[in-house]
Design an enzyme around this catalytic site. Structure first.
Site, short mmCIF file in Angstrom:
data_model
loop_
_atom_site.label_atom_id
_atom_site.label_comp_id
_atom_site.label_asym_id
_atom_site.label_seq_id
_atom_site.Cartn_x
_atom_site.Cartn_y
_atom_site.Cartn_z
N LYS A 1 0.86 -1.17 0.00
CA LYS A 1 0.00 0.00 0.00
C LYS A 1 0.90 1.23 0.00
CE LYS A 1 -1.97 2.97 1.95
NZ LYS A 1 -2.02 4.44 1.64
N GLU B 1 9.39 1.97 11.08
CA GLU B 1 10.39 3.04 11.04
C GLU B 1 9.61 4.35 11.04
OE1 GLU B 1 12.87 5.85 8.62
OE2 GLU B 1 12.77 3.96 7.51
N CYS C 1 13.12 11.31 7.04
CA CYS C 1 12.97 10.98 8.46
C CYS C 1 14.31 11.04 9.20
CB CYS C 1 12.31 9.63 8.62
SG CYS C 1 13.11 8.30 7.70
N GLU D 1 8.87 16.94 14.78
CA GLU D 1 9.27 16.70 13.39
C GLU D 1 8.46 17.59 12.45
OE1 GLU D 1 10.41 12.82 10.79
OE2 GLU D 1 8.37 12.84 11.58
#
Length: 487
Positions: free
Chosen positions: A183, A258, A292, A390
């Site tokens: 996906k 992750e 990331c 973030e």
């Protein structure tokens, strides 16, 4: 197999059981070019019935198909053919990635496509190394272990590195003998569909690899909860990862995640300033900050703080920002409007918190596209939101420090632990500080250097599990002990 031309890849198709086919509902959505805000093509918008068909196909391919039982050498050869196919289709894949994500074409050619082929080759070489072990037993018995595939893997990938992060999961999962339902991110699905065509053309058996495009709240959630899925491998935000882990618990799936990061990049007073500044640019603005493992916190010793800020500001002022199809462009747009809006919001938060915009701080230009200027904050402190949360965009916050102890404390002072880096000429300091940093990967005098033979993954709220290296394939294997009584 029904495999449409490259031009038709995004034309409203899913890839299920070796065939490109529309969603049951026939529903499609427009895929938008972030550099122009114009539609690229129509993409199938799957529902849960489509996901069921994909899982059933993968289940049949695992339970009754040839893939898990295929001789290791043959499976490895097929993975090598996929790598060759990626290179053959390299220009198509690079163009699709650039159109879909907004990455500069030189980057998608030089990194995304090349890395995807190399990862398949690396895991093709590991297929014949998945041996078990004989263990001591009695005189009239034999014990041995087998390393076996888990079954059907659900791979959920994000919008920032659609091709590369998909291959990080698909290649080791296939090498281990699993089948897959992928996906991709709803905003950037095109290379996932093109890769499906490449893999089918290489001879991958029907049902082994399936691609279902659609919304995370529907298709993604259903994939996580589906009883026919044995393992979920997810890359994305920490908030989504936490919900995913809770949802997967109902069926006791194996899960690797992750998640987010807020990497600390430390420049000590003895660092070689020019390469440290170039690495700081790479750390903070690589892929327009949509990374990331971004070094979005730049920790600088007070003795060289102004020198580093001035030098980095000079670099940012000279960086070409614009059309990602222009080979001179270094920074393209953000991948979608919501991400641009998030960056704009956080720049406003930084200003409101009292930090100073040393460079940038505004949208990229008045024309179309999701552009934002590379932005550098100074005058910040470690507890500000721009230093804790973030942002996932071209925003770096500079934080001064006075001692090694203070640098380590600031670096470890967020919930995240995905990546970190440091710059120093002192070898003892390099190893000592690297050992103390709470991060799954630490770079010394560089940033974003990867090898297929070494793994990465998170500490703390950055997740668990590892990708790449021999550790990466272990995430897709389980152990079985066989005890034989020879009496």
């Amino acid at each position: 197999m029904t495999i449409p031309t490259t031009q038709a890849v995004g034309d409203g198709y899913l890839f299920i059981d070796g065939k490109f086919q529309p969603a049951d509902s026939q529903e499609t959505v427009q895929d938008i070019n972030p550099a122009t805000e114009q539609p690229i093509c129509e993409v199938a918008w799957a529902g849960t019935s489509d996901l069921d068909r994909a899982v059933q196909a993968a289940r049949r391919a695992f339970d009754m198909g040839p893939w898990p039982s295929m001789p290791a050498k043959e499976r490895g050869r097929l993975l090598l053919r996929i790598a060759d196919g990626i290179e053959t289709a390299g220009e198509e894949l690079a163009l699709l990635e650039t159109l879909d994500v907004g990455k500069p074409i030189t980057f998608t050619r030089g990194f995304d496509v090349r890395a995807a082929a190399e990862i398949f080759r690396y895991y093709a070489g590991m297929v014949e190394q998945l041996e078990g072990a004989a263990r001591p037993a009695g005189a009239r018995s034999l014990q041995y272990t087998r390393r076996e595939p888990l079954g059907v893997v659900g791979a959920i990938t994000p919008f920032n590195f659609p091709l590369n992060l998909a291959v990080n999961k698909i290649a080791p999962a296939l090498a281990a003998g699993n089948t897959i339902v992928h996906k991709p991110a709803e905003q950037t699905p095109l290379t996932a569909l093109a890769l499906a065509r490449v893999m089918a053309e290489a001879g991958l058996p029907e049902g082994v690899h399936n691609v279902v495009t659609g919304g995370g709240a529907t298709v993604g959630a259903a994939l996580v909860e589906h009883p026919g899925i044995d393992k979920i491998s997810f890359t994305g935000s920490t908030a989504t990862g936490k919900r995913l882990i809770a949802a997967a618990a109902g069926t006791l799936k194996k899960v690797t995640v992750e998640l987010g990061g807020k990497g600390a990049n430390i420049v000590f007073g003895d660092a070689d300033i020019e390469p440290a500044v170039q690495a700081a640019f790479q750390a903070g603005f690589f892929n327009t900050g949509q990374f990331c493992m971004s070094g979005s916190r730049l920790l600088v010793h007070r003795s060289v703080h102004d020198q580093v800020v001035d030098a980095l500001t000079g670099v940012l002022g000279a960086i070409p920002v614009g059309d990602p199809l222009d080979e001179s462009t270094v920074l393209g747009p953000l991948a979608h409007r919501q991400q641009l809006d998030k960056v704009v919001e956080y720049v406003g938060i930084g200003r409101a918190e009292g930090a100073t915009v040393a460079f940038g701080g505004e949208r990229g230009h008045d024309g179309p596209g999701y552009f934002h200027q590379p932005t550098l904050f100074t005058g910040a402190h470690p507890q500000m939101r721009i230093a804790q949360e973030e942002i996932f965009g071209p925003v770096v916050t500079v934080l001064p420090f006075d001692t090694d102890e203070e640098a380590v404390e600031i670096a470890n002072g967020t919930p995240y632990g995905l990546a970190a880096g440091l710059h120093t000429r002192d070898v003892r300091r390099a190893h000592t500080v690297a050992a103390r940093l709470q991060a799954g990967i630490v770079w010394v005098n560089t940033w974003a250097a990867f090898e297929n033979s070494t793994s990465f993954g998170g500490y703390k709220s950055s997740g668990y599990g590892r990708e790449l290296g021999p550790e990466g394939i272990e995430e897709y294997l389980q152990y079985k002990t066989v005890y034989v009584n020879v009496d």
